[in-house]
Design a protein around this motif. Structure first.
Motif, PDB file in Angstrom:
ATOM      1  N   GLU A 119     -20.531   1.669   2.519  1.00 55.25           N
ATOM      2  CA  GLU A 119     -20.617   3.064   2.961  1.00 55.25           C
ATOM      3  C   GLU A 119     -21.885   3.339   3.758  1.00 55.25           C
ATOM      4  O   GLU A 119     -21.870   4.081   4.727  1.00 55.25           O
ATOM      5  CB  GLU A 119     -20.523   4.014   1.769  1.00 55.25           C
ATOM      6  CG  GLU A 119     -19.123   4.140   1.230  1.00 55.25           C
ATOM      7  CD  GLU A 119     -19.043   5.062   0.036  1.00 55.25           C
ATOM      8  OE1 GLU A 119     -20.087   5.612  -0.415  1.00 55.25           O
ATOM      9  OE2 GLU A 119     -17.922   5.238  -0.469  1.00 55.25           O
ATOM     10  N   ARG A 177       0.842  -1.209   0.000  1.00 46.15           N
ATOM     11  CA  ARG A 177       0.000   0.000   0.000  1.00 46.15           C
ATOM     12  C   ARG A 177       0.871   1.250   0.000  1.00 46.15           C
ATOM     13  O   ARG A 177       0.585   2.222  -0.717  1.00 46.15           O
ATOM     14  CB  ARG A 177      -0.956  -0.005   1.188  1.00 46.15           C
ATOM     15  CG  ARG A 177      -2.054  -1.060   1.077  1.00 46.15           C
ATOM     16  CD  ARG A 177      -3.166  -0.854   2.086  1.00 46.15           C
ATOM     17  NE  ARG A 177      -2.716  -0.842   3.461  1.00 46.15           N
ATOM     18  CZ  ARG A 177      -2.703  -1.897   4.272  1.00 46.15           C
ATOM     19  NH1 ARG A 177      -3.097  -3.083   3.835  1.00 46.15           N
ATOM     20  NH2 ARG A 177      -2.292  -1.778   5.524  1.00 46.15           N
ATOM     21  N   LEU A 179      -7.960  -0.383  -9.094  1.00 46.99           N
ATOM     22  CA  LEU A 179      -8.456   0.088  -7.797  1.00 46.99           C
ATOM     23  C   LEU A 179      -9.950   0.368  -7.825  1.00 46.99           C
ATOM     24  O   LEU A 179     -10.599   0.407  -6.786  1.00 46.99           O
ATOM     25  CB  LEU A 179      -7.692   1.335  -7.348  1.00 46.99           C
ATOM     26  CG  LEU A 179      -6.213   1.093  -7.016  1.00 46.99           C
ATOM     27  CD1 LEU A 179      -5.501   2.414  -6.775  1.00 46.99           C
ATOM     28  CD2 LEU A 179      -6.072   0.170  -5.828  1.00 46.99           C
ATOM     29  N   LYS A 180     -10.503   0.515  -9.025  1.00 52.49           N
ATOM     30  CA  LYS A 180     -11.946   0.716  -9.153  1.00 52.49           C
ATOM     31  C   LYS A 180     -12.713  -0.479  -8.595  1.00 52.49           C
ATOM     32  O   LYS A 180     -13.790  -0.329  -8.038  1.00 52.49           O
ATOM     33  CB  LYS A 180     -12.332   0.976 -10.605  1.00 52.49           C
ATOM     34  CG  LYS A 180     -11.855   2.310 -11.115  1.00 52.49           C
ATOM     35  CD  LYS A 180     -12.208   2.518 -12.569  1.00 52.49           C
ATOM     36  CE  LYS A 180     -11.631   3.829 -13.051  1.00 52.49           C
ATOM     37  NZ  LYS A 180     -11.853   4.026 -14.482  1.00 52.49           N
ATOM     38  N   GLU A 181     -12.130  -1.663  -8.724  1.00 51.22           N
ATOM     39  CA  GLU A 181     -12.751  -2.872  -8.167  1.00 51.22           C
ATOM     40  C   GLU A 181     -12.868  -2.752  -6.644  1.00 51.22           C
ATOM     41  O   GLU A 181     -13.901  -3.083  -6.062  1.00 51.22           O
ATOM     42  CB  GLU A 181     -11.905  -4.097  -8.526  1.00 51.22           C
ATOM     43  CG  GLU A 181     -12.449  -5.403  -8.014  1.00 51.22           C
ATOM     44  CD  GLU A 181     -11.541  -6.591  -8.340  1.00 51.22           C
ATOM     45  OE1 GLU A 181     -11.849  -7.674  -7.825  1.00 51.22           O
ATOM     46  OE2 GLU A 181     -10.553  -6.440  -9.075  1.00 51.22           O
ATOM     47  N   LEU A 182     -11.818  -2.253  -6.013  1.00 48.22           N
ATOM     48  CA  LEU A 182     -11.853  -2.026  -4.565  1.00 48.22           C
ATOM     49  C   LEU A 182     -12.885  -0.975  -4.196  1.00 48.22           C
ATOM     50  O   LEU A 182     -13.648  -1.142  -3.252  1.00 48.22           O
ATOM     51  CB  LEU A 182     -10.487  -1.539  -4.069  1.00 48.22           C
ATOM     52  CG  LEU A 182      -9.394  -2.556  -3.898  1.00 48.22           C
ATOM     53  CD1 LEU A 182      -8.111  -1.860  -3.497  1.00 48.22           C
ATOM     54  CD2 LEU A 182      -9.770  -3.585  -2.870  1.00 48.22           C
ATOM     55  N   GLN A 183     -12.878   0.117  -4.944  1.00 52.91           N
ATOM     56  CA  GLN A 183     -13.809   1.206  -4.655  1.00 52.91           C
ATOM     57  C   GLN A 183     -15.253   0.729  -4.770  1.00 52.91           C
ATOM     58  O   GLN A 183     -16.083   1.032  -3.915  1.00 52.91           O
ATOM     59  CB  GLN A 183     -13.565   2.374  -5.604  1.00 52.91           C
ATOM     60  CG  GLN A 183     -14.465   3.555  -5.327  1.00 52.91           C
ATOM     61  CD  GLN A 183     -14.254   4.674  -6.329  1.00 52.91           C
ATOM     62  OE1 GLN A 183     -13.811   4.455  -7.443  1.00 52.91           O
ATOM     63  NE2 GLN A 183     -14.577   5.884  -5.920  1.00 52.91           N
ATOM     64  N   LYS A 184     -15.524  -0.042  -5.789  1.00 52.37           N
ATOM     65  CA  LYS A 184     -16.885  -0.556  -5.990  1.00 52.37           C
ATOM     66  C   LYS A 184     -17.295  -1.444  -4.818  1.00 52.37           C
ATOM     67  O   LYS A 184     -18.404  -1.324  -4.293  1.00 52.37           O
ATOM     68  CB  LYS A 184     -16.940  -1.337  -7.305  1.00 52.37           C
ATOM     69  CG  LYS A 184     -18.301  -1.855  -7.664  1.00 52.37           C
ATOM     70  CD  LYS A 184     -18.252  -2.570  -9.001  1.00 52.37           C
ATOM     71  CE  LYS A 184     -19.590  -3.202  -9.334  1.00 52.37           C
ATOM     72  NZ  LYS A 184     -19.552  -3.958 -10.575  1.00 52.37           N
ATOM     73  N   TRP A 185     -16.402  -2.304  -4.392  1.00 52.93           N
ATOM     74  CA  TRP A 185     -16.708  -3.210  -3.287  1.00 52.93           C
ATOM     75  C   TRP A 185     -16.891  -2.437  -1.986  1.00 52.93           C
ATOM     76  O   TRP A 185     -17.832  -2.678  -1.237  1.00 52.93           O
ATOM     77  CB  TRP A 185     -15.588  -4.245  -3.147  1.00 52.93           C
ATOM     78  CG  TRP A 185     -15.872  -5.295  -2.132  1.00 52.93           C
ATOM     79  CD1 TRP A 185     -16.675  -6.389  -2.286  1.00 52.93           C
ATOM     80  CD2 TRP A 185     -15.376  -5.351  -0.795  1.00 52.93           C
ATOM     81  NE1 TRP A 185     -16.691  -7.124  -1.125  1.00 52.93           N
ATOM     82  CE2 TRP A 185     -15.902  -6.513  -0.195  1.00 52.93           C
ATOM     83  CE3 TRP A 185     -14.527  -4.540  -0.052  1.00 52.93           C
ATOM     84  CZ2 TRP A 185     -15.613  -6.883   1.108  1.00 52.93           C
ATOM     85  CZ3 TRP A 185     -14.235  -4.907   1.250  1.00 52.93           C
ATOM     86  CH2 TRP A 185     -14.772  -6.066   1.813  1.00 52.93           C
ATOM     87  N   LEU A 186     -16.004  -1.492  -1.712  1.00 50.54           N
ATOM     88  CA  LEU A 186     -16.091  -0.712  -0.478  1.00 50.54           C
ATOM     89  C   LEU A 186     -17.314   0.204  -0.458  1.00 50.54           C
ATOM     90  O   LEU A 186     -17.890   0.447   0.602  1.00 50.54           O
ATOM     91  CB  LEU A 186     -14.822   0.124  -0.279  1.00 50.54           C
ATOM     92  CG  LEU A 186     -13.582  -0.670   0.098  1.00 50.54           C
ATOM     93  CD1 LEU A 186     -12.351   0.216   0.024  1.00 50.54           C
ATOM     94  CD2 LEU A 186     -13.725  -1.285   1.472  1.00 50.54           C
ATOM     95  N   SER A 187     -17.721   0.699  -1.616  1.00 52.29           N
ATOM     96  CA  SER A 187     -18.870   1.605  -1.655  1.00 52.29           C
ATOM     97  C   SER A 187     -20.145   0.921  -1.174  1.00 52.29           C
ATOM     98  O   SER A 187     -21.045   1.569  -0.646  1.00 52.29           O
ATOM     99  CB  SER A 187     -19.066   2.194  -3.055  1.00 52.29           C
ATOM    100  OG  SER A 187     -19.484   1.201  -3.958  1.00 52.29           O
TER     101      SER A 187
END
Length: 108
Positions: free
Chosen positions: A89, A20, A78-86
């Protein structure tokens, strides 16, 4: 016997704090491995292994410039991470609202 190529997924690649930190370092500029290695208390070989995990996940791209290998961030995975984390939220927002209400009621 064929060598099996192990591809690392984005989640596995960012699970390690060293990787990271490397991604953050590479966010603004392309860097040679020697410069990256100077920033960590681990061997250059270990840094190279971390960079290979990031490259296998598609998070960094390497290129040869003369005798050195330079790395740069490839943020698209990183969009894959963002999608999963969203997805989560809404739970964080609910928890923060509950904490705010608790703190405000506790002060009264």
């Amino acid at each position: 016997m064929k060598d099996t190529v192990i591809k690392h997924d984005v989640f596995q690649a960012v699970a390690d704090p060293t990787r990271r930190k490397m991604l953050i370092m590479l966010a603004d500029k392309e860097m040679p491995i020697a410069s990256i290695a100077e920033q960590f208390p681990i061997s250059r070989t270990a840094v190279n292994k971390h960079l290979h995990v990031l490259a296998d996940a598609g998070l960094v791209q390497s290129k040869k410039v003369g005798r050195e290998t330079r790395y740069k961030l490839q943020p698209e995975p990183l969009k894959e991470l963002q999608k999963w984390l969203s997805f989560f939220e809404k739970y964080w927002a609910d928890r923060l609202s509950a904490l705010k209400e608790f703190v405000e009621n506790d002060e009264e």
